[in-house]
Design a protein around this motif. Structure first.
Motif, PDB file in Angstrom:
ATOM      1  N   MET A   1     -43.830   0.274  58.913  1.00  0.00           N
ATOM      2  CA  MET A   1     -43.655   1.469  58.186  1.00  0.00           C
ATOM      3  C   MET A   1     -42.373   1.898  58.531  1.00  0.00           C
ATOM      4  O   MET A   1     -41.796   2.053  59.861  1.00  0.00           O
ATOM      5  N   THR A   2     -41.392   2.393  57.696  1.00  0.00           N
ATOM      6  CA  THR A   2     -39.917   3.049  58.078  1.00  0.00           C
ATOM      7  C   THR A   2     -40.443   4.397  57.662  1.00  0.00           C
ATOM      8  O   THR A   2     -41.197   4.813  56.986  1.00  0.00           O
ATOM      9  N   LEU A   3     -39.522   5.147  58.502  1.00  0.00           N
ATOM     10  CA  LEU A   3     -39.773   6.833  58.502  1.00  0.00           C
ATOM     11  C   LEU A   3     -38.676   7.106  57.597  1.00  0.00           C
ATOM     12  O   LEU A   3     -37.407   7.000  57.710  1.00  0.00           O
ATOM     13  N   ASP A   4     -38.840   8.045  56.450  1.00  0.00           N
ATOM     14  CA  ASP A   4     -37.955   8.309  55.377  1.00  0.00           C
ATOM     15  C   ASP A   4     -37.235   9.885  56.051  1.00  0.00           C
ATOM     16  O   ASP A   4     -37.958  10.721  56.269  1.00  0.00           O
ATOM     17  N   ILE A   5     -35.961   9.578  56.571  1.00  0.00           N
ATOM     18  CA  ILE A   5     -35.438  10.742  57.159  1.00  0.00           C
ATOM     19  C   ILE A   5     -34.043  10.747  56.288  1.00  0.00           C
ATOM     20  O   ILE A   5     -33.245  10.007  56.027  1.00  0.00           O
ATOM     21  N   ASN A   6     -33.820  12.446  56.104  1.00  0.00           N
ATOM     22  CA  ASN A   6     -32.656  12.615  55.474  1.00  0.00           C
ATOM     23  C   ASN A   6     -31.759  13.605  56.445  1.00  0.00           C
ATOM     24  O   ASN A   6     -31.969  14.611  56.499  1.00  0.00           O
ATOM     25  N   ARG A   7     -30.742  12.976  57.244  1.00  0.00           N
ATOM     26  CA  ARG A   7     -30.300  13.653  58.168  1.00  0.00           C
ATOM     27  C   ARG A   7     -29.474  14.893  57.382  1.00  0.00           C
ATOM     28  O   ARG A   7     -29.159  16.163  58.054  1.00  0.00           O
ATOM     29  N   ASP A   8     -28.799  14.618  56.363  1.00  0.00           N
ATOM     30  CA  ASP A   8     -27.900  15.802  55.773  1.00  0.00           C
ATOM     31  C   ASP A   8     -28.879  16.719  55.097  1.00  0.00           C
ATOM     32  O   ASP A   8     -28.308  18.109  55.070  1.00  0.00           O
ATOM     33  N   ASN A   9     -29.998  16.621  54.545  1.00  0.00           N
ATOM     34  CA  ASN A   9     -30.843  17.639  54.240  1.00  0.00           C
ATOM     35  C   ASN A   9     -31.815  18.101  55.215  1.00  0.00           C
ATOM     36  O   ASN A   9     -32.475  18.849  54.792  1.00  0.00           O
ATOM     37  N   LEU A  10     -31.955  17.494  56.442  1.00  0.00           N
ATOM     38  CA  LEU A  10     -32.949  18.044  57.394  1.00  0.00           C
ATOM     39  C   LEU A  10     -34.316  17.788  56.817  1.00  0.00           C
ATOM     40  O   LEU A  10     -35.175  18.656  56.829  1.00  0.00           O
ATOM     41  N   SER A  19     -34.180  24.367  60.877  1.00  0.00           N
ATOM     42  CA  SER A  19     -33.251  24.327  62.091  1.00  0.00           C
ATOM     43  C   SER A  19     -32.964  22.871  62.517  1.00  0.00           C
ATOM     44  O   SER A  19     -33.979  21.997  62.484  1.00  0.00           O
ATOM     45  N   PRO A  20     -31.798  22.514  62.711  1.00  0.00           N
ATOM     46  CA  PRO A  20     -31.349  21.197  63.257  1.00  0.00           C
ATOM     47  C   PRO A  20     -32.264  20.883  64.617  1.00  0.00           C
ATOM     48  O   PRO A  20     -32.568  19.756  64.808  1.00  0.00           O
ATOM     49  N   SER A  21     -32.535  21.773  65.317  1.00  0.00           N
ATOM     50  CA  SER A  21     -32.996  21.227  66.738  1.00  0.00           C
ATOM     51  C   SER A  21     -34.489  21.213  66.460  1.00  0.00           C
ATOM     52  O   SER A  21     -34.985  20.376  67.211  1.00  0.00           O
ATOM     53  N   THR A  22     -35.105  21.792  65.536  1.00  0.00           N
ATOM     54  CA  THR A  22     -36.778  21.481  65.246  1.00  0.00           C
ATOM     55  C   THR A  22     -36.768  20.248  64.555  1.00  0.00           C
ATOM     56  O   THR A  22     -37.680  19.261  64.775  1.00  0.00           O
ATOM     57  N   PHE A  23     -35.978  20.049  63.596  1.00  0.00           N
ATOM     58  CA  PHE A  23     -35.895  18.799  62.927  1.00  0.00           C
ATOM     59  C   PHE A  23     -35.784  17.548  64.068  1.00  0.00           C
ATOM     60  O   PHE A  23     -36.202  16.536  63.920  1.00  0.00           O
ATOM     61  N   GLN A  24     -34.599  17.551  64.870  1.00  0.00           N
ATOM     62  CA  GLN A  24     -34.362  16.601  65.985  1.00  0.00           C
ATOM     63  C   GLN A  24     -35.677  16.451  66.824  1.00  0.00           C
ATOM     64  O   GLN A  24     -35.973  15.415  67.229  1.00  0.00           O
ATOM     65  N   VAL A  26     -38.906  16.983  66.003  1.00  0.00           N
ATOM     66  CA  VAL A  26     -40.023  16.434  65.459  1.00  0.00           C
ATOM     67  C   VAL A  26     -39.746  15.025  65.234  1.00  0.00           C
ATOM     68  O   VAL A  26     -40.536  14.089  65.528  1.00  0.00           O
ATOM     69  N   TRP A  27     -38.490  14.637  64.852  1.00  0.00           N
ATOM     70  CA  TRP A  27     -38.016  13.127  64.553  1.00  0.00           C
ATOM     71  C   TRP A  27     -38.325  12.580  65.823  1.00  0.00           C
ATOM     72  O   TRP A  27     -38.773  11.449  65.574  1.00  0.00           O
ATOM     73  N   TYR A  28     -37.825  12.902  67.054  1.00  0.00           N
ATOM     74  CA  TYR A  28     -38.237  12.350  68.256  1.00  0.00           C
ATOM     75  C   TYR A  28     -39.567  12.026  68.444  1.00  0.00           C
ATOM     76  O   TYR A  28     -39.846  10.861  68.848  1.00  0.00           O
ATOM     77  N   VAL A  29     -40.313  13.098  68.178  1.00  0.00           N
ATOM     78  CA  VAL A  29     -41.754  12.839  68.636  1.00  0.00           C
ATOM     79  C   VAL A  29     -42.347  11.845  67.615  1.00  0.00           C
ATOM     80  O   VAL A  29     -43.383  10.795  68.101  1.00  0.00           O
ATOM     81  N   VAL A  30     -42.127  11.783  66.373  1.00  0.00           N
ATOM     82  CA  VAL A  30     -42.680  10.922  65.398  1.00  0.00           C
ATOM     83  C   VAL A  30     -41.961   9.577  65.666  1.00  0.00           C
ATOM     84  O   VAL A  30     -43.134   8.658  65.649  1.00  0.00           O
ATOM     85  N   SER A  31     -40.908   9.341  66.063  1.00  0.00           N
ATOM     86  CA  SER A  31     -40.448   7.996  66.050  1.00  0.00           C
ATOM     87  C   SER A  31     -40.931   7.354  67.189  1.00  0.00           C
ATOM     88  O   SER A  31     -41.310   6.102  67.259  1.00  0.00           O
TER      89      SER A  31
END
Length: 57
Positions: A1-10, A19-24, A26-31
C-alpha cells in the motif's frame, strides 16, 4: 500500500490539514505505523488529525 500524500495541499489520503506541523506529525505517525503493516483508512487519518489538533501539535 502506498500513502497518498500531497505536500503542496497538505492532504493525506484526501484529508486536508490546516497546519503544516500537524500534517508532518500525522504523516510521520502513519508512515511509521505502515512499516509495521498497518493499512490506514481516511477515517483513521481524520481521527489522528483531530487528536493532533486537540493536543496542539
Amino acid at each position: 500500500m502506498t500513502l497518498d500524500i500531497n505536500r503542496d495541499n497538505l492532504t493525506i489520503m484526501g484529508v486536508p490539514f490546516k497546519s503544516p506541523s500537524t500534517f508532518q506529525s500525522v504523516w510521520y505517525v502513519v508512515s511509521s505505523s505502515m512499516i509495521e503493516g498497518w493499512q490506514p483508512t481516511p477515517e483513521d487519518i481524520l481521527e489522528l488529525r483531530s487528536f493532533a489538533e486537540d493536543i496542539g501539535v
